[in-house]
Motif scaffolding. Structure first.
Motif, short mmCIF file in Angstrom:
data_model
loop_
_atom_site.label_atom_id
_atom_site.label_comp_id
_atom_site.label_asym_id
_atom_site.label_seq_id
_atom_site.Cartn_x
_atom_site.Cartn_y
_atom_site.Cartn_z
N LEU A 189 0.83 -1.20 0.00
CA LEU A 189 0.00 0.00 0.00
C LEU A 189 0.86 1.25 0.00
O LEU A 189 0.51 2.27 -0.59
N PHE A 190 1.99 1.16 0.67
CA PHE A 190 2.92 2.28 0.71
C PHE A 190 3.36 2.61 -0.71
O PHE A 190 3.30 3.76 -1.15
N SER A 205 1.77 1.62 -3.35
CA SER A 205 0.62 1.85 -4.20
C SER A 205 0.30 3.33 -4.28
O SER A 205 -0.23 3.79 -5.29
N GLY A 206 0.65 4.09 -3.22
CA GLY A 206 0.51 5.54 -3.32
C GLY A 206 1.28 6.05 -4.51
O GLY A 206 0.76 6.81 -5.34
#
Lengths: 362, 326, 572
Positions: free
Chosen positions: A52-53, A55-56
């Motif tokens: 998710l990190f 994915s930013g």
């Protein structure tokens, strides 16, 4: 129940309250299986946050590429596909050795585990060595993030005063060497920039030679001393990393120097003769869009963050090497190797996405 | 609208209600009815929840010798009903909010266009004739569309009486439209609603609504007749800044696309055709009206003509302004 | 009132009520606290840190409200005012409410509730706390090196251009984010792998469900905040042109990324509070919780929907109409699970035996305040009304009702409910309830007038205002003073109890979940033997025992004497 209150089981407070326990089993777990499952779930969740990190950043990439596709088309030509592909192969190979290492740990083969970890560490360092060449080269060409970006067009115009026909024009953009005469005098020519790049890198390589020398001496001195295992292992890790970095940097320089001439291939010359118009069209330069620097912002953010993760992985692998030297891992206690292996595969996987997204837009 | 029945008349006064400022635009009435619809639904549920809570607090307070009764721990029909009924109510709320929102956000095809530029911490409203004012003036009963841009950070244009608001974003244009229904010569409050730094809370101006289009046009004519309100030098400066001179002519002596105005007046000008002239009022006048006829050495013939766009009085003011740049 | 049973008496059949050696005194010295791996001590340290931050943020709030007594200058100029509301928001959000219930109370209670010895990764847990302190010190650094005046939302391009300590504060947010991620990760793994025999997913106390849902949000949303903050740091330091329109960046994109985290973060604040209320209402009404599954599922539903509604912060930001409509529709769906919970709590009270302990008073205040906070959310979810209400005091009032009112009422309820377990002492219930009343009245007096200010046209973050708003502002400020004083009274009552309070029995309220089975305060390892978990809401399984002054398992009661049939002549 009541007796428990008076027996001072709690006196040795912090964590060694159950002396009879296996030291490899933390006090709050019932079994090795529970401990392993806990760690496994933990590392998977951690990887989810890592995804998710990133994915930013992938989100930003998607937004800007859809808003300004021409920027990505234009700017990605300045990235060297061969270097990128080499790095991809190096990382893939390191994933293989890492997976092999996990297998060795499960089977209790300490020597095999150690070998695999060392190779993985070296591969990571080679990756960073190549990356450091790429970064330095970009910096000298002014291909930096939006705030520092300098258009390559102006030094290109200086470097190639008159395009003397389609075959001879400097056509791959500024990052490619252009060996054709007139350019040599100019400060902005590719050769001059390559010399500058080499010069800057020489600071790094010199420092690395010193590190290699010192750690080599240190290692030799400690080699037969069984009491200094940790020290020796740490020095060994530093040595391996330094050698890897050195290899990566020199390989890139050598590749740039020899393997990578801007001389037109025989096929191209043939094409230029037979179908000059199509050849010219094929070689036509994409005009520089307004926000070309944005691509390099994205490039540096994504690869930079990835590089930080590689460095983190190297630290973790070094820690594993130290633990392995101490014989910490056994057939029923190999969680740490497994978990760091998973992390390493993720870092790899992210690169496998980054490579086509950044290098192969065309 | 029939929903107006809901408005609590007791709390309202002549100018403004208990809750809201006066309804100054066509959408305001709609927004208020939606608000009061939700308010009454919410009041019902609030009274229900708190009423039951207080009732249970009193009725089932702990008393010696009285135990809690064991009651069923779940009841599917009951629980489903308090899941489904609120869902249906919120669907209604969404629908009324959605339809009014579409009205608010779809600019009508024909409307009076005003450009807005927000910067720390002033508003600038540019009317179609090029006049720039720090207050918003609009005619009553006419659709007005604002096209907004920001020079620095985020701002947000809010006219509470019109119940309408839109952020002003640097790097893109946003639009807002309304149709004022009450004439107000004193003006409604127009505020910045998005935090923008030190003087955010005084980035306030007026939205003045004129009774008729005629009144509005009269105001605009007088306001934009700048020769009446200003000295010629000030008027010249206004044209310099608003008619594009500033893009190519600097005031600090550094030439841009055109020569700088600093010390220009009274200087000898050499032209590409070899002739030369002292820069006086006549020369400046002809340079504005027929810029291509004589081009100063070192510059390209790129200046457009301003014939028909500036009156004689305007040009006199510009001459006075250039003269003042020593 | 009987004293605590002498646990050294081997004839006693009661569970141990109190041990000479417990987690608070089993070792001493600052190192035994700062480097402890005991989840309870880490929780206590969090609690102290959170309380300190709460009073710092509260001090800012009181100063802000004082300034707003009049449109003219009273204490500070506009620049100080802007810095103060920014730091008030940032401290309260990142240092108080987000770690409040999960990290402080959750850390202490979660493993005990699970009958476990510790969380899954005790070292990581301590690491989270160090990260929290590290992040907090970044905030303090920002405070002393030029302040911060961007608003806690860090909107670009203002945050790129202002010359205050934005980078320092953002690094603080980044570090605090990782603290929060690791806590969440720890809780999820603990709940998955360390439940005791007999505790299936649907026999977990609802507080654990709430913490689980919270942890899901923490690990899924916080990384996005981390990368967004990091990119803003890089934007400020190197000008990468991602958010700065001057270099081709898009400021609205920042808002999307910021709210993608920060909206779910609102549920990080409110979900654990809801979990607390589920526990407190059931225990202090002596009733089985009503609709267990609906409450549990609604926690998860809130966590999931919470990810899909961030765009409702941006209805007037210039995003497209279609996007706004979609976000509005999904936003309404979040209100349903919340409504379900409220009705279930009400039904739980039905035919109960409600004792108005301080914890219960806070839980009832929670219901009142959350009803207002939740219902006013409907005005903001509705597109047409939000256009008028966006960025006004209505929004300020709404989110204070939800974030401050509800979350902190939940936190206060949790502190009072588990205080006997945490400290081993009973508080003075009379003064506790006075404090609760003050907090409740002060809170409503502060924030209710702000709804009216908002609809009448008062924008938020205004240093000065039109004279017509002054009356309501004065009311609000008076409320803030009362709120501040009452919170101080609450803290005094709690601290006083540590030194002078009565010793607490193991189970003072009659809870049936596992944390009430170990002595108060728990020993270092919580349980000597892994306890057997049953239904955590069968309140009949424990009965009041006068001799002990607390509740004991029904079977022990029968063995000793038949006197304690009536559940409690207990005075509270």
């Amino acid at each position: 129940m009541n007796t428990a209150a008076t027996t001072p089981t709690d006196e040795h407070a912090d964590n060694h309250d159950h002396e009879h326990h296996d030291p490899r089993l933390a006090h709050h777990f019932d079994s090795h299986q529970q401990q392993f499952d806990t760690g496994k779930l933990g590392i998977w969740l951690f990887l989810v946050t890592e995804v998710l990190f990133f994915s930013g950043l992938f989100g930003f990439y998607a937004v800007y590429r859809s808003l300004h596709p021409e920027v990505f088309l234009y700017a990605s030509q300045f990235l060297d596909t061969v270097l990128g592909a080499t790095n991809t192969i190096v990382l893939l190979f390191s994933s293989l050795t890492m997976a092999w290492g996990v297998r060795c740990a499960q089977l209790g083969q300490t020597r095999g585990l150690l070998t695999c970890l060392v190779i993985t560490l070296a591969c990571a360092a080679i990756f960073l060595g190549v990356k450091s060449f790429e970064y330095t080269e970009k910096a000298h060409h002014g291909l930096l993030w939006a705030g520092m970006y300098q258009s390559p067009e102006h030094h290109e115009a200086a470097a190639v005063p008159v395009a003397a026909g389609a075959v001879e024009s400097g056509d791959h953009g500024a990052s490619h060497a252009d060996d054709h005469g007139a350019a040599h005098a100019d400060d902005h020519s590719d050769d001059a920039l390559f010399e500058k790049t080499k010069h800057t890198l020489s600071y790094m390589t010199t420092a690395l030679w010193a590190v290699i020398l010192l750690t080599g001496i240190g290692l030799a001195a400690l080699f037969k001393n069984p009491n200094k295992k940790t020290m020796a292992a740490v020095l060994g890790c530093v040595l391996i990393s330094a050698i890897g970095l050195q290899m990566g940097a020199y390989a890139s320089i050598a590749y740039h120097h020899f393997g990578h001439a801007a001389e037109p291939t025989a096929q191209e010359i043939e094409m230029a003769k037979t179908a000059p118009e199509e050849y010219a069209k094929q070689k036509e330069k994409i005009p520089e869009p307004k926000l070309a620097g944005t691509f390099f912002s994205v490039y540096f953010c994504m690869t930079g963050l990835h590089a930080i993760h590689i460095i983190g992985g190297m630290v973790a692998i070094s820690w594993l090497i130290v633990r392995t030297v101490h014989g910490a891992f056994t057939t029923y206690y190999f969680g740490a190797v497994d978990f760091i292996g998973l992390y390493w595969h993720l870092v790899d996987l992210i690169w496998i996405y980054l490579f086509p997204l950044l290098y192969l837009i065309n | 609208m029939q929903m107006k029945l809901f408005i609590p008349n007791l709390l309202a006064n002549d100018e403004a209600g208990f809750w809201f400022p006066p309804q100054g635009s066509t959408v305001a009435e709609n927004v208020d009815s939606v608000y009061f619809f939700i308010l009454y639904v919410c009041t019902f549920f609030f009274v229900l929840i708190v009423g039951l809570m207080v009732l249970f607090m009193i009725k089932y307070r702990h008393r010696p010798g009285v135990e809690a009764e064991v009651t069923p721990t779940h009841n599917l029909p009951l629980e489903l009903s308090w899941s489904v009924i609120p869902t249906l109510i919120t669907i209604v709320m969404f629908w009324v909010g959605f339809t009014s929102y579409l009205d608010m956000r779809t600019p009508p095809s024909s409307s009076y266009e005003i450009d807005v530029v927000a910067k720390k911490w002033v508003w600038a409203f540019k009317y179609p004739n090029g006049w720039i004012d720090s207050e918003l003036h609009v005619p009553k009963g006419e659709n007005v569309t604002l096209t907004m841009a920001s020079d620095d950070v985020l701002h947000s244009l809010w006219i509470p009486a019109f119940r309408t608001k839109m952020d002003v974003v640097p790097g893109r244009y946003t639009q807002l439209w309304f149709n004022a229904t009450i004439a107000n010569e004193k003006g409604f409050e127009l505020k910045c609603a998005e935090y923008c730094g030190q003087k955010h809370s005084v980035m306030i101006t007026k939205a003045i609504v004129h009774e008729t289009r005629g009144d509005f046009d009269k105001w605009l004519k007088i306001a934009s007749d700048i020769h009446k309100n200003k000295t010629p030098v000030e008027a010249g400066e206004y044209f310099y800044k608003t008619r594009g001179c500033i893009q190519c002519h600097s005031l600090d002596g550094v030439p841009k696309n055109g020569p700088s105005f600093k010390g220009l007046f009274g200087k000898e000008r050499k032209f590409t055709d070899g002739s030369s002239v002292i820069a006086d009022a006549n020369y400046i006048r002809s340079s504005i009206l027929e810029p291509q006829s004589k081009v100063v050495v070192g510059f390209r013939p790129i200046m457009p003509t301003f014939k028909g766009q500036l009156t004689d009085q305007d040009i006199t003011a510009i001459v006075a302004f250039i003269k003042s740049q020593k | 009132m009987a004293t605590v049973v002498d646990s050294s008496n081997p004839k006693s059949n009661y569970p141990i009520q109190y041990r000479e050696l417990n987690y608070l005194n089993c070792s001493s010295g600052w190192k035994s606290w700062l480097f402890t791996l005991d989840h309870k001590r880490i929780g206590i340290m969090y609690l102290i840190g959170v309380t300190a931050s709460f009073f710092l943020g509260g001090l800012f709030a009181v100063l802000l409200r004082t300034e707003l007594l009049s449109p003219a200058k009273i204490l500070m100029g506009p620049d100080s005012y802007n810095q103060m509301f920014t730091l008030h928001g940032a401290i309260m959000t990142f240092l108080v409410i987000i770690p409040g219930v999960p990290a402080a109370i959750g850390n202490i209670i979660l493993p005990v509730m699970l009958g476990a010895k510790d969380v899954a990764f005790p070292r990581l847990n301590l690491g989270s706390f160090f990260l929290w302190m590290f992040g907090a010190s970044f905030f303090l650094l920002a405070l002393v090196t030029g302040g911060l005046d961007t608003g806690w939302t860090f909107y670009t391009p203002y945050s790129v251009t202002t010359n205050t300590a934005v980078i320092t504060a953002l690094l603080g947010v980044f570090v605090l984010g990782f603290s929060s991620i690791f806590t969440g990760l720890n809780f999820i793994v603990t709940i998955h792998t360390m439940r005791p025999p007999g505790m299936t997913w649907f026999k977990m106390p609802l507080f654990l469900w709430a913490l689980y849902a919270t942890a899901l949000i923490q690990i899924l949303a916080t990384p996005v905040l981390g990368i967004t903050g990091l990119l803003l740091v890089v934007e400020r330091a190197f000008h990468i042109g991602i958010f700065d329109p001057a270099l081709g960046g898009d400021p609205v994109l920042f808002q999307h990324f910021f709210w993608f985290y920060s909206h779910p973060a609102v549920y990080v604040m409110i979900l654990p509070a809801m979990g607390v209320v589920s526990e407190v209402i059931a225990v202090h009404s002596r009733k089985h919780i009503f609709g267990y599954r609906f409450i549990a599922y609604s926690s998860i539903a809130i966590a999931i929907f919470g990810f899909l509604v961030w765009g409702h912060h941006m209805f007037v930001s210039g995003q497209s109409k279609v996007v706004a409509v979609i976000f509005s529709a999904i936003t309404f769906s979040v209100s349903i699970p919340s409504a379900i919970k409220v009705f279930n709590w009400l039904t739980t009270m039905y035919k109960g035996s409600i004792r108005f302990t301080t914890a219960m008073c806070y839980a009832l205040s929670f219901m009142f305040i959350f009803a207002i906070g939740g219902l006013t959310g409907l005005f903001l979810a509705t597109l047409a009304t939000d256009v008028h209400l966006h960025d006004t005091y209505f929004v300020v009032a709404h989110f204070h009702y939800v974030m401050m009112g509800s979350s902190l009422m939940g936190l206060f309820a949790a502190i009072h409910h588990w205080w006997p377990k945490i400290s081993g002492k009973m508080i003075n219930e009379f003064w506790g309830r006075i404090g609760c009343l003050g907090v409740f009245l002060g809170f409503n007096l502060t924030f209710f007038p702000q709804f009216i200010l908002g609809t009448r046209g008062m924008p938020r973050r205004y240093y000065t205002y039109l004279p017509e708003f002054q009356g309501l502002h004065i009311l609000s400020t008076m409320g803030a003073y009362l709120l501040g004083l009452s919170s101080a009274l609450m803290a005094i009552v709690l601290i006083y109890s540590v030194y002078r309070g009565k010793k607490a029995p193991a189970n003072p309220w009659g809870g049936a979940s596992l944390e009430w089975q170990c002595s108060s305060p728990p020993p270092h390892n919580n349980f000597d033997h892994p306890p057997l978990a049953g239904d955590p809401y069968v309140m009949e399984s424990v009965v009041y025992n006068e001799e002990i002054g607390g509740f004991v398992p029904a079977e022990c009661q029968g063995d000793n004497n038949g006197s304690g049939t009536a559940a409690g002549e207990k005075e509270v």
